[in-house]
Scaffold this motif. Structure first.
Motif, short mmCIF file in Angstrom:
data_model
loop_
_atom_site.label_atom_id
_atom_site.label_comp_id
_atom_site.label_asym_id
_atom_site.label_seq_id
_atom_site.Cartn_x
_atom_site.Cartn_y
_atom_site.Cartn_z
N UNK B 60 0.86 -1.19 0.00
CA UNK B 60 0.00 0.00 0.00
C UNK B 60 0.89 1.24 0.00
N UNK B 61 0.41 2.37 -0.58
CA UNK B 61 1.24 3.56 -0.63
C UNK B 61 1.52 4.13 0.76
N UNK B 62 2.77 4.56 0.98
CA UNK B 62 3.17 5.17 2.24
C UNK B 62 3.77 6.54 1.96
N UNK B 63 3.26 7.55 2.62
CA UNK B 63 3.76 8.90 2.39
C UNK B 63 4.35 9.50 3.64
N UNK B 64 5.02 10.64 3.46
CA UNK B 64 5.50 11.39 4.62
C UNK B 64 4.93 12.81 4.54
N UNK B 65 4.64 13.35 5.71
CA UNK B 65 3.99 14.66 5.77
C UNK B 65 4.74 15.55 6.74
N UNK B 66 5.16 16.72 6.25
CA UNK B 66 5.77 17.69 7.16
C UNK B 66 4.72 18.73 7.52
N UNK B 67 4.56 19.00 8.81
CA UNK B 67 3.47 19.87 9.23
C UNK B 67 3.95 21.24 9.69
N UNK B 68 5.24 21.53 9.45
CA UNK B 68 5.81 22.78 9.97
C UNK B 68 4.98 24.01 9.58
N UNK B 69 4.55 24.07 8.30
CA UNK B 69 3.87 25.28 7.82
C UNK B 69 2.46 25.42 8.40
N UNK B 70 1.97 24.37 9.03
CA UNK B 70 0.59 24.38 9.53
C UNK B 70 0.50 24.48 11.05
N UNK B 71 1.64 24.59 11.70
CA UNK B 71 1.64 24.63 13.16
C UNK B 71 0.97 25.89 13.66
N UNK B 72 0.42 25.82 14.88
CA UNK B 72 -0.26 27.00 15.42
C UNK B 72 0.64 27.77 16.39
N UNK B 73 1.91 27.33 16.50
CA UNK B 73 2.78 27.99 17.47
C UNK B 73 3.97 28.68 16.81
N UNK B 74 3.85 28.96 15.49
CA UNK B 74 5.00 29.58 14.79
C UNK B 74 5.35 30.94 15.38
N UNK B 75 4.34 31.63 15.92
CA UNK B 75 4.59 32.97 16.46
C UNK B 75 5.23 32.97 17.83
N UNK B 76 5.15 31.84 18.53
CA UNK B 76 5.63 31.85 19.91
C UNK B 76 6.85 30.96 20.11
N UNK B 77 7.25 30.24 19.07
CA UNK B 77 8.41 29.37 19.23
C UNK B 77 9.70 30.17 19.22
N UNK B 78 10.71 29.59 19.83
CA UNK B 78 12.04 30.21 19.89
C UNK B 78 12.65 30.27 18.48
N UNK B 79 12.44 29.23 17.68
CA UNK B 79 12.91 29.24 16.28
C UNK B 79 11.95 28.42 15.43
N UNK B 80 12.04 28.62 14.13
CA UNK B 80 11.14 27.90 13.23
C UNK B 80 11.47 26.40 13.25
#
Lengths: 307, 174
Positions: B60-80
């Motif tokens: 069966x197909x297996x994929x990988x997903x990066x969720x960095x651009x969809x995080x809700x804490x980009x504004x409060x994190x120390x770094x991206x």
């Protein structure tokens, strides 16, 4: 790993590790650009202002699209319509734009160092979109991304930059970047446009195109700026093209897998022949696509810098 | 002092059970696809696909997903957050997508992952498989397939280490 400064002013100011971080991040954005929905919410709610004091179509549209795909709100200010024509100073213009709530300012200016001056006076993130004859950092980053994508590495490659190096910010940024990665950089062009003093940058200089192209892996052709014609830098475009135009015959001197790059806009038949520009080894249009991914990566990473 | 909760054998047994559960719920492998959340979830998704192949004999197909651009804490994190590759080898529209992650905690990564998936197409359904459910949800998210429920204190740290990252297979808490 993170970027060290809130601004991107030049390649000179970046470390090799920072450049690698930007290029790796750009790969992730290139995946986004292949989807049906080419937009991510990463910078939602933030504002970017493109402040262009010099005409530009491709860089401005590339930044604008990159910003939109990061969900930024975008404002374009060009000099002909702004208060600058009424005599407002550079810093006042920037402070006013900041007061509007800009988080990012992309600046293109005909004076070298203009973005650096603005960055000192404002808190918003400043990105150099080309300043005078100094630097055009995002162009060098997208060129590096394209080379890595096509050849797999930059280290140890022979890279020729052909044309008006003296007046080219694209060439300067590329020279700084390629030196950090240990590539052999060759500058090719007439002595008026490729003076010997440039050797200080750690490059090899060729005034003869054929010997300069011998065995190179990448040929970056620069635009001959028509406004330089008649100022004594070269006799005529015809003669320039005869000596330093990239024809398919000359291109055969390069490595058999060499690629041809051009930052645009091209003067077909002057600095590059159409059959080379449109040929199988040309990556000129891929540079444009990669420019989007790289500019998205730069803005995404700069948004994370807290000072 | 880190305490070991699961070892290599435990993890292997749990994944075998989860593969059976996924097949049972979806009545086989038809229109089934696994998408692992970068980075821990990707390795687990590949292992689950391997188990499914052992059981049903089908890839069966297996994929990988990066969720960095969809995080809700980009504004409060120390770094991206670092951006890794997103590679889903099939059209996900009308597919049954099983999201795979190593640890389910606040549920915020899953929210981000669902948004990312929706931008790639319109799956017929999204299910969630996690190796560890440690509680403390901040969003209404629930796992369809949970390897092991582990009650934790909010300040504890659950770590899943995997051979694919050059480590020994184990789950620890500290």
């Amino acid at each position: 790993m993170k970027l060290l400064s809130k601004d991107l002013l030049g390649i000179k100011e970046l470390t090799k590790d920072e450049i690698i971080l930007i290029l790796d991040t750009a790969s992730g954005f290139k995946d986004v650009l292949k989807r049906d929905i080419k937009k991510v919410p990463a910078l939602r709610g933030k504002t970017a202002v493109n402040l262009f004091f010099e005409p530009s179509t491709r860089t401005r549209t590339s930044f604008e699209l990159a910003e939109k795909r990061l969900s930024l709100d975008v404002l374009n200010l060009s000099v002909t319509t702004s208060s600058v024509v009424k005599g407002e100073s550079l810093i006042d213009t920037a402070l006013n734009v900041q007061a509007l709530g800009a988080d990012f300012m992309v600046i293109r200016h005909s004076s070298s160092g203009a973005p650096h001056l603005i960055a000192k006076h404002i808190n918003a993130t400043v990105i150099n979109g080309g300043d005078g004859i100094n630097e055009h950092p995002t162009q060098a980053l997208l060129d590096a991304f394209t080379i890595k994508e096509k050849i797999g590495r930059i280290e140890g490659l022979k890279i020729a930059i052909v044309g008006d190096i003296l007046h080219s910010r694209v060439a300067k940024s590329n020279i700084y970047l390629l030196a950090k990665f240990g590539a052999e950089v060759r500058l090719i062009g007439p002595p008026t446009l490729v003076p010997k003093e440039l050797e200080e940058l750690g490059v090899r200089i060729f005034h003869d195109m054929d010997s300069g192209l011998d065995g190179v892996n990448v040929v970056m052709v620069l635009r001959i700026q028509m406004e330089r014609q008649g100022k004594g830098f070269f006799p005529s475009t015809l003669e320039y093209s005869k000596n330093w135009g990239l024809t398919s015959e000359r291109f055969r001197r390069a490595d058999k897998d060499a690629i041809v790059m051009h930052p645009g806009p091209m003067n077909r038949g002057v600095e590059v022949a159409s059959d080379v520009a449109d040929g199988p080894r040309s990556v000129i249009l891929e540079q444009v696509t990669n420019g989007l991914a790289v500019r998205m990566a730069v803005m995404y990473l700069l948004a994370g810098v807290r000072e | 002092m880190p305490k070991e909760l699961l070892d290599k054998k435990d993890i292997d047994r749990i994944l075998a059970r989860m593969a059976h559960e996924i097949l049972e719920k979806n009545k086989g492998t038809k229109e089934l696809c696994l998408v692992g959340i970068q980075s821990g979830g990707v390795h687990l998704a590949k292992r689950l696909a391997g188990k499914i192949k052992e059981i049903e004999g089908k890839d069966i197909p297996v994929g990988s997903l990066d969720i960095a651009f969809y995080r809700d804490d980009l504004n409060i994190r120390e770094k991206q957050p670092a951006v890794r590759r997103t590679e889903v080898p099939c059209e996900i529209t009308d597919m049954k997508v099983v999201l795979v992650d190593d640890v389910l905690f606040t549920g915020r990564s899953i929210r981000a992952a669902m948004d990312a998936l929706m931008d790639m197409g319109r799956p017929s359904c999204i299910q969630l498989a996690v190796l560890i459910d440690r509680g403390h949800r901040e969003l209404p998210v629930k796992a369809d397939f949970a390897g092991k429920n582990i009650p934790t204190a909010i300040d504890e740290n659950v770590e899943v280490s995997l051979e694919e990252n050059g480590l020994e297979d184990k789950v620890t808490i500290k």
